[in-house]
Motif scaffolding. Structure first.
Motif, PDB file in Angstrom:
ATOM      1  N   GLY A 177       0.686  -1.271  -0.044  1.00  0.00           N
ATOM      2  CA  GLY A 177      -0.014  -0.112   0.033  1.00  0.00           C
ATOM      3  C   GLY A 177       0.798   1.253   0.122  1.00  0.00           C
ATOM      4  N   GLY A 178       0.336   2.174   0.695  1.00  0.00           N
ATOM      5  CA  GLY A 178      -0.964   2.391   1.587  1.00  0.00           C
ATOM      6  C   GLY A 178      -0.683   1.304   2.705  1.00  0.00           C
ATOM      7  N   GLU A 179      -1.882   0.856   3.245  1.00  0.00           N
ATOM      8  CA  GLU A 179      -2.051  -0.128   4.256  1.00  0.00           C
ATOM      9  C   GLU A 179      -2.810  -1.275   3.832  1.00  0.00           C
ATOM     10  OE1 GLU A 179      -1.712  -2.889   6.683  1.00  0.00           O
ATOM     11  OE2 GLU A 179      -0.277  -1.162   7.000  1.00  0.00           O
ATOM     12  N   PRO A 180      -2.471  -2.097   3.559  1.00  0.00           N
ATOM     13  CA  PRO A 180      -3.822  -3.385   3.071  1.00  0.00           C
ATOM     14  C   PRO A 180      -4.669  -3.731   4.073  1.00  0.00           C
ATOM     15  CG  PRO A 180      -1.494  -4.130   3.180  1.00  0.00           C
ATOM     16  CD  PRO A 180      -1.274  -2.698   3.278  1.00  0.00           C
ATOM     17  N   PHE A 181      -4.212  -3.872   5.411  1.00  0.00           N
ATOM     18  CA  PHE A 181      -4.902  -4.414   6.561  1.00  0.00           C
ATOM     19  C   PHE A 181      -6.136  -3.315   6.474  1.00  0.00           C
ATOM     20  CE2 PHE A 181      -1.933  -7.260   8.737  1.00  0.00           C
ATOM     21  CZ  PHE A 181      -1.916  -8.161   7.538  1.00  0.00           C
ATOM     22  N   LEU A 182      -6.157  -2.268   6.153  1.00  0.00           N
ATOM     23  CA  LEU A 182      -7.396  -1.288   6.261  1.00  0.00           C
ATOM     24  C   LEU A 182      -8.566  -1.657   5.652  1.00  0.00           C
ATOM     25  CD1 LEU A 182      -5.945   2.268   5.929  1.00  0.00           C
ATOM     26  CD2 LEU A 182      -6.678   1.166   8.100  1.00  0.00           C
ATOM     27  N   GLN A 183      -8.478  -2.617   4.549  1.00  0.00           N
ATOM     28  CA  GLN A 183      -9.707  -3.233   3.791  1.00  0.00           C
ATOM     29  C   GLN A 183      -9.802  -4.650   4.128  1.00  0.00           C
ATOM     30  OE1 GLN A 183     -10.120  -1.295  -0.445  1.00  0.00           O
ATOM     31  NE2 GLN A 183      -8.129  -0.466   0.154  1.00  0.00           N
ATOM     32  N   LYS A 184     -10.104  -4.939   5.232  1.00  0.00           N
ATOM     33  CA  LYS A 184     -10.294  -6.221   5.889  1.00  0.00           C
ATOM     34  C   LYS A 184     -10.965  -7.304   4.656  1.00  0.00           C
ATOM     35  CE  LYS A 184     -11.269  -9.045   9.831  1.00  0.00           C
ATOM     36  NZ  LYS A 184     -11.419  -9.121  11.180  1.00  0.00           N
ATOM     37  N   GLU A 185     -12.233  -7.029   4.726  1.00  0.00           N
ATOM     38  CA  GLU A 185     -13.022  -7.978   3.749  1.00  0.00           C
ATOM     39  C   GLU A 185     -12.505  -8.364   2.522  1.00  0.00           C
ATOM     40  OE1 GLU A 185     -17.730  -8.661   2.280  1.00  0.00           O
ATOM     41  OE2 GLU A 185     -17.243  -6.771   3.183  1.00  0.00           O
ATOM     42  N   PHE A 186     -12.045  -7.267   1.568  1.00  0.00           N
ATOM     43  CA  PHE A 186     -11.625  -7.171   0.350  1.00  0.00           C
ATOM     44  C   PHE A 186     -10.253  -8.015   0.497  1.00  0.00           C
ATOM     45  CE2 PHE A 186      -8.903  -4.894  -2.807  1.00  0.00           C
ATOM     46  CZ  PHE A 186      -9.298  -5.485  -3.985  1.00  0.00           C
ATOM     47  N   PHE A 187      -9.254  -7.764   1.367  1.00  0.00           N
ATOM     48  CA  PHE A 187      -8.211  -8.351   1.765  1.00  0.00           C
ATOM     49  C   PHE A 187      -8.272  -9.768   1.754  1.00  0.00           C
ATOM     50  CE2 PHE A 187      -4.712 -10.160   4.068  1.00  0.00           C
ATOM     51  CZ  PHE A 187      -3.448  -9.575   3.692  1.00  0.00           C
ATOM     52  N   LEU A 188      -9.161 -10.007   2.658  1.00  0.00           N
ATOM     53  CA  LEU A 188      -9.505 -11.694   3.029  1.00  0.00           C
ATOM     54  C   LEU A 188      -9.790 -12.115   2.092  1.00  0.00           C
ATOM     55  CD1 LEU A 188     -11.128 -11.305   6.544  1.00  0.00           C
ATOM     56  CD2 LEU A 188      -8.642 -12.093   6.242  1.00  0.00           C
ATOM     57  N   GLU A 189     -10.788 -11.690   1.042  1.00  0.00           N
ATOM     58  CA  GLU A 189     -11.160 -12.456   0.119  1.00  0.00           C
ATOM     59  C   GLU A 189     -10.409 -12.554  -1.313  1.00  0.00           C
ATOM     60  OE1 GLU A 189     -14.956 -11.526  -2.020  1.00  0.00           O
ATOM     61  OE2 GLU A 189     -16.012 -11.490  -0.414  1.00  0.00           O
ATOM     62  N   LEU A 190      -9.473 -11.542  -1.247  1.00  0.00           N
ATOM     63  CA  LEU A 190      -8.430 -11.760  -2.472  1.00  0.00           C
ATOM     64  C   LEU A 190      -7.422 -12.495  -1.907  1.00  0.00           C
ATOM     65  CD1 LEU A 190      -7.085 -10.507  -5.021  1.00  0.00           C
ATOM     66  CD2 LEU A 190      -6.333  -8.798  -3.331  1.00  0.00           C
ATOM     67  N   SER A 191      -6.844 -12.546  -0.717  1.00  0.00           N
ATOM     68  CA  SER A 191      -5.869 -13.389  -0.436  1.00  0.00           C
ATOM     69  C   SER A 191      -6.338 -14.781  -0.409  1.00  0.00           C
ATOM     70  CB  SER A 191      -5.387 -13.245   1.255  1.00  0.00           C
ATOM     71  OG  SER A 191      -4.574 -14.166   1.731  1.00  0.00           O
ATOM     72  N   GLY A 192      -7.499 -15.082  -0.006  1.00  0.00           N
ATOM     73  CA  GLY A 192      -7.845 -16.662   0.176  1.00  0.00           C
ATOM     74  C   GLY A 192      -8.242 -17.206  -1.149  1.00  0.00           C
ATOM     75  N   ALA A 193      -8.632 -16.376  -2.210  1.00  0.00           N
ATOM     76  CA  ALA A 193      -8.937 -16.792  -3.612  1.00  0.00           C
ATOM     77  C   ALA A 193      -7.348 -16.942  -4.344  1.00  0.00           C
ATOM     78  CB  ALA A 193      -9.328 -15.544  -4.607  1.00  0.00           C
ATOM     79  N   LEU A 194      -6.270 -16.200  -3.822  1.00  0.00           N
ATOM     80  CA  LEU A 194      -4.857 -16.497  -4.466  1.00  0.00           C
ATOM     81  C   LEU A 194      -4.430 -17.560  -3.856  1.00  0.00           C
ATOM     82  CD1 LEU A 194      -3.500 -12.714  -4.529  1.00  0.00           C
ATOM     83  CD2 LEU A 194      -4.434 -14.343  -6.412  1.00  0.00           C
ATOM     84  N   ARG A 195      -4.448 -17.957  -2.468  1.00  0.00           N
ATOM     85  CA  ARG A 195      -4.052 -18.887  -1.783  1.00  0.00           C
ATOM     86  C   ARG A 195      -4.607 -20.310  -2.351  1.00  0.00           C
ATOM     87  NH1 ARG A 195      -3.677 -17.817   4.365  1.00  0.00           N
ATOM     88  NH2 ARG A 195      -1.917 -19.414   4.304  1.00  0.00           N
ATOM     89  N   ALA A 196      -5.962 -19.957  -2.463  1.00  0.00           N
ATOM     90  CA  ALA A 196      -6.644 -21.359  -2.978  1.00  0.00           C
ATOM     91  C   ALA A 196      -6.047 -21.726  -4.420  1.00  0.00           C
ATOM     92  CB  ALA A 196      -8.103 -21.060  -3.157  1.00  0.00           C
TER      93      ALA A 196
END
Length: 228
Positions: free
Chosen positions: A75-94
């Motif tokens: 970023g910026g600070e990616p942890f500020l956008q929690k829901e977006f971060f979790l979905e994006l990270s989850g999709a990539l790791r999957a």
């Protein structure tokens, strides 16, 4: 419907934002206002709105380039956008993609930390030596067994003294992080501040040179060895 978030840009081909060759997503928005910030555009501009599904699809186009590295959410600070971060990270790791978060360590959210394969914590060791915030964050990383790296922007005459670097060494030792990457302060961002009609607080500071980094690394190792 997938979560939506705001990003500033995506850079493909980084060799400095985690292990291997990586694609870096720069999130918009930050909870800090560091006077040496290299990316002021991520602080004051809303950025591009995008869904986690669309961004995942865009990133997967470059999988051939970063297959031995991964994606870094910065970023910026990616942890500020929690829901977006979790979905994006989850999709990539999957999809088998290694995800690293580049964060300022001021949001010790266990769910966000758990969503990463690795963490780069940038320690803002400037005007204060109060590291309590980082201790809380790093404690959670250690509890979860996450791979953690520390970075610090080295600004001559601001945080390059032995006392400042010694404080960083003590923090690293406490949480069993034996290495830190010192990043030289640069003024390439001055044009960005002008475009945003913002003053650049560190305009009169000297840029960090190779010699400054080598000295800081030497002091860090010396201090680390001396800590019981």
């Amino acid at each position: 419907m997938s979560a939506e978030g705001y990003i500033d840009s995506v850079y493909n081909g980084s060799g400095v934002d985690g292990k291997g060759l990586r694609c870096v997503v720069f999130f918009s928005g930050c909870n800090l206002r560091c006077p040496f910030c290299h990316n002021p555009e991520t602080l004051y501009k809303q950025g591009k709105k995008i869904s986690s599904d669309e961004l995942t699809q865009n990133l997967m186009r470059y999988k051939g380039y970063f297959r031995r590295g991964g994606v870094t959410l910065s970023g910026g600070e990616p942890f500020l956008q929690k829901e977006f971060f979790l979905e994006l990270s989850g999709a990539l790791r999957a999809k088998g993609i290694h995800v690293c978060a580049e964060t300022n360590g001021h949001i010790a959210d266990g769910e966000l930390i758990a969503a990463c394969d690795a963490i780069i914590c940038d320690v803002k060791n400037q005007e204060s030596d109060d590291f309590s915030t980082y201790e809380t964050f790093l404690s959670e990383c250690v509890r979860q067994g996450k791979e953690v790296f520390l970075t610090c922007v080295l600004v001559p005459e601001k945080n390059d003294g032995e006392e400042k670097i010694g404080s960083l060494a003590a923090l690293a030792k406490k949480f069993n992080v034996n290495k830190i990457k010192f990043l030289p302060f640069r003024k390439l961002c001055e044009e960005k501040y002008r475009e945003l009609s913002l003053p650049f607080p560190y305009a009169n500071c000297r840029e960090g040179e190779t010699e400054d980094i080598a000295r800081a690394e030497r002091i860090f190792v010396e201090k680390l060895v001396k800590i019981d």
